[in-house]
Scaffold this motif. Sequence first.
Motif, PDB file in Angstrom:
ATOM      1  N   ILE A 237       0.819  -1.362   0.027  1.00 15.99           N
ATOM      2  CA  ILE A 237       0.014   0.053  -0.076  1.00 15.99           C
ATOM      3  C   ILE A 237       0.776   1.392  -0.022  1.00 15.99           C
ATOM      4  O   ILE A 237       2.036   1.213   0.392  1.00 15.99           O
ATOM      5  CB  ILE A 237      -0.804   0.130   1.167  1.00 15.99           C
ATOM      6  CG1 ILE A 237      -0.159  -0.077   2.581  1.00 15.99           C
ATOM      7  CG2 ILE A 237      -1.999  -1.173   1.326  1.00 15.99           C
ATOM      8  CD1 ILE A 237      -1.205   0.173   3.844  1.00 15.99           C
ATOM      9  N   PRO A 238       0.300   2.383  -0.588  1.00 13.82           N
ATOM     10  CA  PRO A 238       1.160   3.638  -0.439  1.00 13.82           C
ATOM     11  C   PRO A 238       1.171   4.122   0.977  1.00 13.82           C
ATOM     12  O   PRO A 238       0.446   3.610   1.928  1.00 13.82           O
ATOM     13  CB  PRO A 238       0.304   4.702  -1.082  1.00 13.82           C
ATOM     14  CG  PRO A 238      -0.697   3.812  -1.858  1.00 13.82           C
ATOM     15  CD  PRO A 238      -0.787   2.546  -1.131  1.00 13.82           C
ATOM     16  N   SER A 239       2.160   5.105   1.314  1.00 14.20           N
ATOM     17  CA  SER A 239       2.265   5.311   2.697  1.00 14.20           C
ATOM     18  C   SER A 239       0.982   6.112   3.282  1.00 14.20           C
ATOM     19  O   SER A 239       0.374   6.845   2.180  1.00 14.20           O
ATOM     20  CB  SER A 239       3.604   6.268   2.697  1.00 14.20           C
ATOM     21  OG  SER A 239       3.180   7.438   2.330  1.00 14.20           O
ATOM     22  N   LEU A 240       0.907   6.140   4.565  1.00 19.48           N
ATOM     23  CA  LEU A 240      -0.561   6.842   4.791  1.00 19.48           C
ATOM     24  C   LEU A 240      -0.283   8.422   4.559  1.00 19.48           C
ATOM     25  O   LEU A 240      -1.141   9.163   4.264  1.00 19.48           O
ATOM     26  CB  LEU A 240      -0.684   6.677   6.197  1.00 19.48           C
ATOM     27  CG  LEU A 240      -1.031   5.481   6.852  1.00 19.48           C
ATOM     28  CD1 LEU A 240      -1.235   5.293   8.256  1.00 19.48           C
ATOM     29  CD2 LEU A 240      -2.038   4.638   5.955  1.00 19.48           C
ATOM     30  N   TYR A 241       0.984   8.677   4.568  1.00 25.32           N
ATOM     31  CA  TYR A 241       1.109  10.409   4.257  1.00 25.32           C
ATOM     32  C   TYR A 241       0.705  10.686   2.898  1.00 25.32           C
ATOM     33  O   TYR A 241       0.099  11.600   2.490  1.00 25.32           O
ATOM     34  CB  TYR A 241       2.705  10.879   4.451  1.00 25.32           C
ATOM     35  CG  TYR A 241       3.321  10.503   5.911  1.00 25.32           C
ATOM     36  CD1 TYR A 241       2.854  11.336   6.955  1.00 25.32           C
ATOM     37  CD2 TYR A 241       4.040   9.417   6.162  1.00 25.32           C
ATOM     38  CE1 TYR A 241       3.378  11.259   8.163  1.00 25.32           C
ATOM     39  CE2 TYR A 241       4.535   9.297   7.120  1.00 25.32           C
ATOM     40  CZ  TYR A 241       4.149   9.895   8.356  1.00 25.32           C
ATOM     41  OH  TYR A 241       4.692   9.792   9.565  1.00 25.32           O
ATOM     42  N   GLU A 242       1.076   9.708   1.899  1.00 22.22           N
ATOM     43  CA  GLU A 242       0.566   9.966   0.583  1.00 22.22           C
ATOM     44  C   GLU A 242      -0.779   9.787   0.547  1.00 22.22           C
ATOM     45  O   GLU A 242      -1.365  10.849  -0.381  1.00 22.22           O
ATOM     46  CB  GLU A 242       1.378   8.793  -0.261  1.00 22.22           C
ATOM     47  CG  GLU A 242       1.350   8.899  -1.918  1.00 22.22           C
ATOM     48  CD  GLU A 242       2.271  10.363  -2.228  1.00 22.22           C
ATOM     49  OE1 GLU A 242       1.971  10.995  -3.265  1.00 22.22           O
ATOM     50  OE2 GLU A 242       3.104  10.511  -1.621  1.00 22.22           O
ATOM     51  N   ILE A 243      -1.424   8.965   0.944  1.00 25.05           N
ATOM     52  CA  ILE A 243      -2.816   8.712   0.789  1.00 25.05           C
ATOM     53  C   ILE A 243      -3.598  10.052   1.399  1.00 25.05           C
ATOM     54  O   ILE A 243      -4.607  10.642   0.737  1.00 25.05           O
ATOM     55  CB  ILE A 243      -3.499   7.546   1.480  1.00 25.05           C
ATOM     56  CG1 ILE A 243      -2.872   6.090   1.077  1.00 25.05           C
ATOM     57  CG2 ILE A 243      -4.779   7.306   1.575  1.00 25.05           C
ATOM     58  CD1 ILE A 243      -3.205   5.117   1.589  1.00 25.05           C
ATOM     59  N   GLU A 244      -3.244  10.345   2.730  1.00 22.68           N
ATOM     60  CA  GLU A 244      -3.864  11.548   3.171  1.00 22.68           C
ATOM     61  C   GLU A 244      -3.876  12.972   2.359  1.00 22.68           C
ATOM     62  O   GLU A 244      -4.687  13.589   2.146  1.00 22.68           O
ATOM     63  CB  GLU A 244      -3.101  11.777   4.479  1.00 22.68           C
ATOM     64  CG  GLU A 244      -3.527  13.154   5.361  1.00 22.68           C
ATOM     65  CD  GLU A 244      -2.612  13.400   6.697  1.00 22.68           C
ATOM     66  OE1 GLU A 244      -3.343  13.978   7.669  1.00 22.68           O
ATOM     67  OE2 GLU A 244      -1.570  13.193   6.576  1.00 22.68           O
ATOM     68  N   LYS A 245      -2.527  12.808   1.838  1.00 25.00           N
ATOM     69  CA  LYS A 245      -2.247  14.032   0.855  1.00 25.00           C
ATOM     70  C   LYS A 245      -2.949  14.038  -0.307  1.00 25.00           C
ATOM     71  O   LYS A 245      -3.614  15.315  -0.807  1.00 25.00           O
ATOM     72  CB  LYS A 245      -0.814  14.099   0.407  1.00 25.00           C
ATOM     73  CG  LYS A 245      -0.402  15.168  -0.296  1.00 25.00           C
ATOM     74  CD  LYS A 245       1.284  15.106  -0.663  1.00 25.00           C
ATOM     75  CE  LYS A 245       1.461  13.732  -1.686  1.00 25.00           C
ATOM     76  NZ  LYS A 245       2.901  13.898  -1.779  1.00 25.00           N
ATOM     77  N   ASN A 246      -3.670  12.976  -0.692  1.00 21.78           N
ATOM     78  CA  ASN A 246      -4.381  12.844  -1.962  1.00 21.78           C
ATOM     79  C   ASN A 246      -5.801  12.659  -1.840  1.00 21.78           C
ATOM     80  O   ASN A 246      -6.514  12.547  -2.752  1.00 21.78           O
ATOM     81  CB  ASN A 246      -3.834  11.634  -2.893  1.00 21.78           C
ATOM     82  CG  ASN A 246      -2.390  11.874  -3.514  1.00 21.78           C
ATOM     83  OD1 ASN A 246      -2.151  13.122  -3.976  1.00 21.78           O
ATOM     84  ND2 ASN A 246      -1.398  11.023  -3.360  1.00 21.78           N
ATOM     85  N   ILE A 247      -6.214  12.908  -0.383  1.00 20.52           N
ATOM     86  CA  ILE A 247      -7.706  12.805  -0.265  1.00 20.52           C
ATOM     87  C   ILE A 247      -8.176  14.119  -1.443  1.00 20.52           C
ATOM     88  O   ILE A 247      -7.677  15.109  -1.489  1.00 20.52           O
ATOM     89  CB  ILE A 247      -8.059  13.170   1.103  1.00 20.52           C
ATOM     90  CG1 ILE A 247      -7.594  12.163   2.001  1.00 20.52           C
ATOM     91  CG2 ILE A 247      -9.483  13.636   1.369  1.00 20.52           C
ATOM     92  CD1 ILE A 247      -7.668  12.357   3.535  1.00 20.52           C
ATOM     93  N   SER A 248      -9.490  13.625  -1.962  1.00 20.86           N
ATOM     94  CA  SER A 248      -9.712  14.678  -2.913  1.00 20.86           C
ATOM     95  C   SER A 248     -10.374  15.947  -2.569  1.00 20.86           C
ATOM     96  O   SER A 248     -10.150  17.035  -2.822  1.00 20.86           O
ATOM     97  CB  SER A 248     -11.107  14.023  -3.735  1.00 20.86           C
ATOM     98  OG  SER A 248     -10.872  12.619  -4.195  1.00 20.86           O
ATOM     99  N   LEU A 249     -11.154  15.803  -1.197  1.00 21.19           N
ATOM    100  CA  LEU A 249     -11.479  17.089  -0.968  1.00 21.19           C
ATOM    101  C   LEU A 249     -12.082  16.861   0.706  1.00 21.19           C
ATOM    102  O   LEU A 249     -12.089  15.556   0.956  1.00 21.19           O
ATOM    103  CB  LEU A 249     -12.572  17.730  -1.497  1.00 21.19           C
ATOM    104  CG  LEU A 249     -14.073  17.026  -1.648  1.00 21.19           C
ATOM    105  CD1 LEU A 249     -15.066  16.942  -0.576  1.00 21.19           C
ATOM    106  CD2 LEU A 249     -14.614  17.466  -2.958  1.00 21.19           C
TER     107      LEU A 249
END
Length: 530
Positions: A237-249
């Motif tokens: 899985i991607p890092s949590l930092y990466e997923i958090e950063k890419n939240i749509s809105l």
Amino acid sequence: MLSRYFFSTILTLAVVGPLNYGNCARILGVFPTPSFSHQVVFRGLTLELNKRGHELVIVTTDPVNDPSLKNYTEIDIGFMYEMHERLGRNMIEYRRSPPSLTQMSTLSSYMNLGTEKILTYPELRRLYERDSDEKFDLVIMEQLFSFALLPLADRFDAPMIGISSLVLSTNTQYGIGNTIIPSHPANWELQENINNPLTFWQRLKNFCKIWSTIYVFRTYFMPGQEEIARKYFGDDIPSLYEIEKNISLIFVNQVGPISYAKPNVPKIIEINGFHISKHKKPLPQDLQNVLDRATQGFVYMSLGTNVKSITLSAETRSEFVAAFSKLPFKVIWKFEDDNFPDKPDNVMILKWAPQQAILAHPNLKVFIYQGGLQSTEEAIEHAVPLVGFPVIGDQDAIVNKMVSLGVARKLEITAVNRDDLEEAILTVALDDQYKKKMLDLRSLLKDKPRDSLENAVWWTEHVIRHRGAPYLQSATADEPWYQRQDMDIVAFLSATSVITFVTILLISYKSLIFTINALTYSPLDKAKRN
């Protein structure tokens, strides 16, 4: 005739279908915080999405349990309440002592344990396991503590929308690239040194507190959550930092007139009032009779769902009782126990209170509360002035804002004084300016171009239609902390200035010494020495 009808139907579907794309999506909602005041906000959005034809699977601590709902499945994680009760049995006592590393470590352990219990819950695990054939078009997730749940969006290859029932924590704001202003009053983590002129040393204290909070959170808490995420979702899985950063809105329960204005990235969409009942519910008949007979007015007190009046110390409770007994009003007190010795005659105890219906009663003079945002919205909806006793989280910032708007008085829950309480209640109840300013505030809050819930639904379907909203992402989220505030530039300029200044001083000193020696030099003195 039949063929003509069939053709017109197909033509209508062909024209209207693309216009309504997004009205038949499958949505996963994950709301892990065991707090009813949080859950009612999320419920307002999910029920509205269901009305528009979407199918929803909701992970929640407070299910609706309405069998009439179609395409609305709930996974009950109410077991989180038991853990919540063990951690924060008395939040008022927690307020007395400032946060320490031990408390932060306890909170981190609690959140990690809670997140694991959610991920191992069989009903949810069946959804996200690799051999599952479940598909979702969108994941909506509460943004507070359970970051190990973020990879659900990656597992279903779906865009994610965040939602928060309160102003975003500084940690989450940092994660999405929002501007960090250490002494801004919207930073509810500060609790003190907000909403007033600050000295240099107070601002320095706030600077250190905010950035140390971010550092501790991202250095100690997030790696623990990442470890849990990889344990259940896999190492790919991607890092949590990466997923958090890419939240749509992110839908954030804040709105201009009752929050502190500050610059926000475009992906923060303001919401408010999702839980406000549009249809007035009747009071129980016995309570209705009591309130109708309170022609001099009545006072309503509730410390909400997380902070309970029963946890007040005997000393604090006696101060409330003494103040209430001297009031010319009836007092309705949400108190979670039938046993209440020495209760004054003008005080009525309710273990559960239909709050919105009580606030709607015309005889109500003052609402004494803990400063919760949802209660604040309800008070504004019914134009009821406030006396606030903030306890936890964002409540200090909210009560401070209400005081600044002239609709509330603020008192300290850890140092209740009967005379101060009586004076605050009588002032708010009898000074017409509090009521007038609350009416003005309600009018201002309602004067907007579009209904908040309709706006949130539109943005939700927008993300579904376009499978995300990457154009809302701020490039700041990709920058290290020191670049966001230009701290490296400030450090370089400061160092350069200091070096230049010191160099000039040394040159000036050497020049001065040389000049003095030159002016005092004499050939006769040299001859005498020889």
